[in-house]
Structure formats: structure tokens, C-alpha cells
Scaffold this motif. Structure first.
Motif, short mmCIF file in Angstrom:
data_model
loop_
_atom_site.label_atom_id
_atom_site.label_comp_id
_atom_site.label_asym_id
_atom_site.label_seq_id
_atom_site.Cartn_x
_atom_site.Cartn_y
_atom_site.Cartn_z
N THR A 56 0.57 -1.41 0.03
CA THR A 56 0.42 0.12 -0.09
C THR A 56 0.91 0.94 -0.62
O THR A 56 1.12 1.68 1.02
CB THR A 56 -0.91 0.11 1.44
N TYR A 57 0.74 2.78 -0.74
CA TYR A 57 1.28 3.75 -1.35
C TYR A 57 -0.28 4.77 -0.37
O TYR A 57 -0.94 4.86 -0.86
CB TYR A 57 2.06 3.36 -2.29
N THR A 58 0.43 6.06 -0.10
CA THR A 58 0.27 6.75 -0.04
C THR A 58 0.24 7.39 -1.42
O THR A 58 1.84 8.40 -1.53
CB THR A 58 0.69 7.40 1.55
N ASP A 84 6.33 6.48 5.78
CA ASP A 84 6.99 8.00 6.64
C ASP A 84 7.86 8.16 4.63
O ASP A 84 8.38 9.52 5.05
CB ASP A 84 7.44 7.97 7.77
N PHE A 130 -5.12 5.98 -1.35
CA PHE A 130 -4.22 4.91 -1.48
C PHE A 130 -4.36 3.90 -1.81
O PHE A 130 -5.40 4.54 -2.80
CB PHE A 130 -4.64 4.06 -0.14
N ASP A 179 5.79 5.12 0.71
CA ASP A 179 5.29 4.37 1.10
C ASP A 179 6.15 4.50 2.85
O ASP A 179 7.10 4.01 3.05
CB ASP A 179 7.55 2.87 0.61
N LEU A 221 -5.86 12.16 -0.90
CA LEU A 221 -5.56 11.13 -0.12
C LEU A 221 -5.62 10.76 -0.15
O LEU A 221 -7.01 10.16 -0.60
CB LEU A 221 -5.13 11.65 1.00
N ASP A 243 -3.15 -0.15 -3.47
CA ASP A 243 -2.52 -1.02 -3.20
C ASP A 243 -1.96 -1.66 -4.27
O ASP A 243 -2.83 -2.15 -5.55
CB ASP A 243 -3.73 -2.07 -2.73
N TYR A 286 0.35 11.58 -2.23
CA TYR A 286 -1.16 12.88 -2.06
C TYR A 286 -0.99 13.78 -3.48
O TYR A 286 0.49 13.97 -4.19
CB TYR A 286 0.03 14.22 -1.10
#
Length: 64
Positions: free
Chosen positions: A3-5, A52, A20, A50, A18, A22, A7
């Protein structure tokens, strides 16, 4: 699966959106980030994290 965040910086809003993502394999995250940037003419840039750790940034004007 990982899972990547993401922005998404948008000219219309002061706060980035935001999302997410997968996916597997990891190599696709760059392609998906570029698609997110191109989804709207208002998208100015995309940051992918990935956890922080910032993996990369893509800007519409070419500055990364």
C-alpha cells in the motif's frame, strides 16, 4: 501487495488529496502516479510515499 500513500496537489484546493494505492509489483506505482497527475488539468503534482518515506515526486511543470 503493498500500500502506497499518494498526495495529489490540486490548484483548486489548499490541501492535497489523499489516495491509497494497493498494487503489486512495485514497479507500477510510478505509472499509476503519472496517471493520477494526468487525470485533471488542475493537478499540479503527485507525491508517493511508502510508509513515512517519500519515494518520489512528480510535478506537472517537469520539476521533481
Amino acid at each position: 501487495m503493498r500500500t502506497y500513500t499518494v498526495y495529489i496537489h490540486d490548484a483548486r484546493y489548499s490541501v492535497p488529496s489523499l489516495v491509497f494505492i494497493d498494487i503489486t509489483p512495485d514497479t507500477l506505482v510510478g505509472d499509476i502516479a503519472r496517471q493520477k497527475l494526468e487525470e485533471s488539468e488542475h493537478h499540479l503534482g503527485v507525491e508517493v510515499l511508502d510508509g513515512d518515506t517519500v519515494l518520489f515526486r512528480i510535478a506537472r511543470d517537469g520539476v521533481e
